[in-house]
Every structure is written in C-alpha cells, then in structure tokens.
Write a protein that holds these residues in place. Structure first.
Motif, PDB file in Angstrom:
ATOM      1  N   ASP A 113       1.007  -1.369  -0.110  1.00 56.80           N
ATOM      2  CA  ASP A 113       0.510  -0.018  -0.027  1.00 56.80           C
ATOM      3  C   ASP A 113       0.919   1.314   0.005  1.00 56.80           C
ATOM      4  O   ASP A 113       0.711   2.300  -0.158  1.00 56.80           O
ATOM      5  CB  ASP A 113      -1.014   0.229   1.419  1.00 56.80           C
ATOM      6  CG  ASP A 113      -1.914  -0.919   1.331  1.00 56.80           C
ATOM      7  OD1 ASP A 113      -2.237  -1.359  -0.011  1.00 56.80           O
ATOM      8  OD2 ASP A 113      -2.832  -1.118   2.584  1.00 56.80           O
ATOM      9  N   VAL A 114       2.122   0.919   0.585  1.00 53.36           N
ATOM     10  CA  VAL A 114       2.649   2.245   0.622  1.00 53.36           C
ATOM     11  C   VAL A 114       3.776   2.562  -0.911  1.00 53.36           C
ATOM     12  O   VAL A 114       3.969   3.719  -0.819  1.00 53.36           O
ATOM     13  CB  VAL A 114       3.574   2.002   1.545  1.00 53.36           C
ATOM     14  CG1 VAL A 114       4.752   3.245   2.202  1.00 53.36           C
ATOM     15  CG2 VAL A 114       3.164   2.076   3.066  1.00 53.36           C
ATOM     16  N   GLN A 115       4.477   1.861  -1.199  1.00 52.95           N
ATOM     17  CA  GLN A 115       5.078   1.806  -2.323  1.00 52.95           C
ATOM     18  C   GLN A 115       3.745   1.775  -3.512  1.00 52.95           C
ATOM     19  O   GLN A 115       3.572   2.643  -4.107  1.00 52.95           O
ATOM     20  CB  GLN A 115       5.068   0.099  -3.058  1.00 52.95           C
ATOM     21  CG  GLN A 115       6.397  -0.021  -1.902  1.00 52.95           C
ATOM     22  CD  GLN A 115       7.112  -1.451  -1.862  1.00 52.95           C
ATOM     23  OE1 GLN A 115       6.039  -1.861  -3.134  1.00 52.95           O
ATOM     24  NE2 GLN A 115       8.705  -2.031  -2.132  1.00 52.95           N
ATOM     25  N   THR A 116       2.411   1.849  -3.096  1.00 56.54           N
ATOM     26  CA  THR A 116       1.897   2.546  -4.554  1.00 56.54           C
ATOM     27  C   THR A 116       1.137   2.927  -4.294  1.00 56.54           C
ATOM     28  O   THR A 116       1.291   4.018  -5.629  1.00 56.54           O
ATOM     29  CB  THR A 116       0.328   1.222  -4.748  1.00 56.54           C
ATOM     30  OG1 THR A 116      -0.049  -0.134  -4.464  1.00 56.54           O
ATOM     31  CG2 THR A 116      -1.356   1.683  -5.408  1.00 56.54           C
ATOM     32  N   GLN A 117       1.099   4.019  -3.063  1.00 61.16           N
ATOM     33  CA  GLN A 117       0.347   5.283  -2.750  1.00 61.16           C
ATOM     34  C   GLN A 117       2.598   6.029  -3.061  1.00 61.16           C
ATOM     35  O   GLN A 117       2.033   6.955  -3.789  1.00 61.16           O
ATOM     36  CB  GLN A 117       0.008   5.764  -1.089  1.00 61.16           C
ATOM     37  CG  GLN A 117      -0.117   6.902  -0.737  1.00 61.16           C
ATOM     38  CD  GLN A 117      -1.163   7.484  -1.978  1.00 61.16           C
ATOM     39  OE1 GLN A 117      -2.193   6.365  -1.828  1.00 61.16           O
ATOM     40  NE2 GLN A 117      -1.036   8.854  -1.672  1.00 61.16           N
ATOM     41  N   ASP A 118       3.334   6.104  -3.071  1.00 61.56           N
ATOM     42  CA  ASP A 118       4.546   6.153  -3.337  1.00 61.56           C
ATOM     43  C   ASP A 118       4.331   6.698  -4.968  1.00 61.56           C
ATOM     44  O   ASP A 118       4.888   7.465  -5.702  1.00 61.56           O
ATOM     45  CB  ASP A 118       5.964   5.770  -2.795  1.00 61.56           C
ATOM     46  CG  ASP A 118       5.558   5.899  -1.482  1.00 61.56           C
ATOM     47  OD1 ASP A 118       5.113   7.065  -0.126  1.00 61.56           O
ATOM     48  OD2 ASP A 118       6.870   5.057  -1.233  1.00 61.56           O
ATOM     49  N   ARG A 119       4.058   4.900  -5.803  1.00 65.34           N
ATOM     50  CA  ARG A 119       4.275   5.726  -6.449  1.00 65.34           C
ATOM     51  C   ARG A 119       2.720   6.223  -7.646  1.00 65.34           C
ATOM     52  O   ARG A 119       3.063   7.170  -8.284  1.00 65.34           O
ATOM     53  CB  ARG A 119       4.089   4.325  -7.870  1.00 65.34           C
ATOM     54  CG  ARG A 119       3.816   4.247  -9.380  1.00 65.34           C
ATOM     55  CD  ARG A 119       3.970   2.487  -9.601  1.00 65.34           C
ATOM     56  NE  ARG A 119       4.272   2.665 -10.821  1.00 65.34           N
ATOM     57  CZ  ARG A 119       4.960   2.862 -11.822  1.00 65.34           C
ATOM     58  NH1 ARG A 119       6.536   2.708 -11.630  1.00 65.34           N
ATOM     59  NH2 ARG A 119       5.421   2.545 -13.012  1.00 65.34           N
ATOM     60  N   ARG A 120       1.824   6.468  -6.992  1.00 63.46           N
ATOM     61  CA  ARG A 120       0.675   7.628  -7.265  1.00 63.46           C
ATOM     62  C   ARG A 120       1.057   8.837  -7.373  1.00 63.46           C
ATOM     63  O   ARG A 120       0.639   9.656  -7.866  1.00 63.46           O
ATOM     64  CB  ARG A 120      -0.647   7.512  -6.797  1.00 63.46           C
ATOM     65  CG  ARG A 120      -1.915   7.505  -6.982  1.00 63.46           C
ATOM     66  CD  ARG A 120      -3.132   7.289  -6.377  1.00 63.46           C
ATOM     67  NE  ARG A 120      -2.962   5.716  -6.585  1.00 63.46           N
ATOM     68  CZ  ARG A 120      -3.280   5.390  -5.409  1.00 63.46           C
ATOM     69  NH1 ARG A 120      -3.505   5.642  -4.357  1.00 63.46           N
ATOM     70  NH2 ARG A 120      -3.380   3.856  -5.839  1.00 63.46           N
ATOM     71  N   GLU A 121       1.613   8.852  -6.480  1.00 61.69           N
ATOM     72  CA  GLU A 121       2.458  10.425  -5.696  1.00 61.69           C
ATOM     73  C   GLU A 121       3.456  10.980  -6.578  1.00 61.69           C
ATOM     74  O   GLU A 121       3.504  12.249  -7.366  1.00 61.69           O
ATOM     75  CB  GLU A 121       2.772  10.405  -4.082  1.00 61.69           C
ATOM     76  CG  GLU A 121       1.892  10.754  -3.227  1.00 61.69           C
ATOM     77  CD  GLU A 121       2.524  10.636  -2.314  1.00 61.69           C
ATOM     78  OE1 GLU A 121       3.707  10.767  -1.995  1.00 61.69           O
ATOM     79  OE2 GLU A 121       1.694  10.481  -0.710  1.00 61.69           O
TER      80      GLU A 121
END
Length: 78
Positions: free
Chosen positions: A7-15
């Motif tokens: 989830d953290v990696q996904t959010q980082d990628r989106r950002e």
C-alpha cells in the motif's frame, strides 16, 4: 512483502505520477512564457501520456482535467 508495504509503495508510485504531471504543467507554462510554443506542445504531450499511464495503472472516476488539477494541488513532499 506485507500488504501494508504494498500500500505504501502504491501510494508512493501514485504520488510520483502526480508530481511529474505537476512538474510538466509548470514546465509547459514556462515554455509558453518564453515563446517556445513547440516545446510547450511537446511537454503537454508528455503530460497527457503520463495522465493516461496513471489512469491505466490506477483506474479512477477522475477525468483528465480532474487528474491535472489533483496533480497541481499543493500537498505531499514537494
């Protein structure tokens, strides 16, 4: 890898997508102000490509314009 890590990696990628879209919008404005209309068009094309990639990777109900506005919002680490 744990779900939380994903989830953290996904959010980082989106950002990262949103930050790049925002930076390209800024660069497009500078190119226009300098009278470099060809460069402004090319930067806008790259920006649209990133918006499409973001929509493909992270489907949402936001329009292209909505995503660009979201990307331009002041938030995050930038």
């Amino acid at each position: 890898m744990k779900r939380r890590d994903l989830d953290v990696q996904t959010q980082d990628r989106r950002e990262e997508y949103l930050a790049l879209i925002n930076m390209l919008g800024y660069a497009q404005g500078i190119a226009r102000s300098l009278g470099a209309s060809s460069a402004a068009v090319q930067v806008d094309t790259a920006r649209q490509t990133l918006v499409a990639a973001l929509q493909t990777e992270f489907p949402s109900n936001l329009s292209d314009d909505g995503l660009k506005r979201l990307a331009a919002a002041t938030a995050g680490h930038c």
